[in-house]
Enzyme design. Structure first.
Site, PDB file in Angstrom:
ATOM      1  N   HIS A  34       0.817  -1.351   0.030  1.00  0.00           N
ATOM      2  CA  HIS A  34      -0.002  -0.031  -0.006  1.00  0.00           C
ATOM      3  C   HIS A  34       0.836   1.260   0.023  1.00  0.00           C
ATOM      4  O   HIS A  34       1.970   1.039   0.592  1.00  0.00           O
ATOM      5  CB  HIS A  34      -1.062   0.008   1.234  1.00  0.00           C
ATOM      6  CG  HIS A  34      -2.103  -1.145   1.258  1.00  0.00           C
ATOM      7  ND1 HIS A  34      -3.184  -1.031   0.539  1.00  0.00           N
ATOM      8  CD2 HIS A  34      -1.948  -2.506   1.770  1.00  0.00           C
ATOM      9  CE1 HIS A  34      -3.811  -2.001   0.504  1.00  0.00           C
ATOM     10  NE2 HIS A  34      -3.247  -2.938   1.413  1.00  0.00           N
ATOM     11  N   CYS A  85      -2.486   4.460  -4.823  1.00  0.00           N
ATOM     12  CA  CYS A  85      -3.011   3.193  -4.608  1.00  0.00           C
ATOM     13  C   CYS A  85      -4.091   3.063  -5.503  1.00  0.00           C
ATOM     14  O   CYS A  85      -4.091   1.978  -6.297  1.00  0.00           O
ATOM     15  CB  CYS A  85      -3.429   2.815  -2.975  1.00  0.00           C
ATOM     16  SG  CYS A  85      -2.220   2.188  -1.982  1.00  0.00           S
TER      17      CYS A  85
END
Length: 115
Positions: free
Chosen positions: A22, A34
């Site tokens: 992430h 992301c």
């Protein structure tokens, strides 16, 4: 940080990719890095499935933040050419995103031994 490894053969053809992690650029649901990486990689998967068929690729989408794809060896030359256009376009999008957000995205090209 999101890490994307793009695996290629000796001729430079992309055979697979693996995206993990992430970005951490913003709270979950607000992280444009992301979201961008997800949009780029999933669009490549969807394009490959649409133009080549689901049996042309192996996809693993495990826990959130992980996506892996591998082209099957049995592609016709025409299908392999289409796959390269889609995957190289994905790579261009990821590299441009990395240029704009180098703290949050790392794109690495690796030789496939084997994929």
């Amino acid at each position: 940080m999101v890490k994307v490894e793009i695996f290629h053969d000796d001729q430079g053809r992309i055979l697979a990719f693996n995206a993990t992690g992430h970005a951490g650029a913003a709270p979950a649901g607000q992280d444009i890095v992301c979201a961008g990486v997800s949009a780029i990689t999933f669009t490549a998967v969807n394009g490959l499935e649409h133009f080549l068929g689901a049996d042309a690729i192996e996809v693993e989408a495990g826990k959130p933040g992980n996506l892996a794809l591998r082209l099957r060896d049995s592609l016709s030359p025409e299908a392999a050419g289409t796959a390269q256009i889609i995957l190289e376009t994905m790579m261009i999008g990821l590299e441009h995103t990395q240029q704009n957000y180098p703290r949050y995205l790392l794109v690495r090209k690796r030789r496939c031994l084997p994929c």
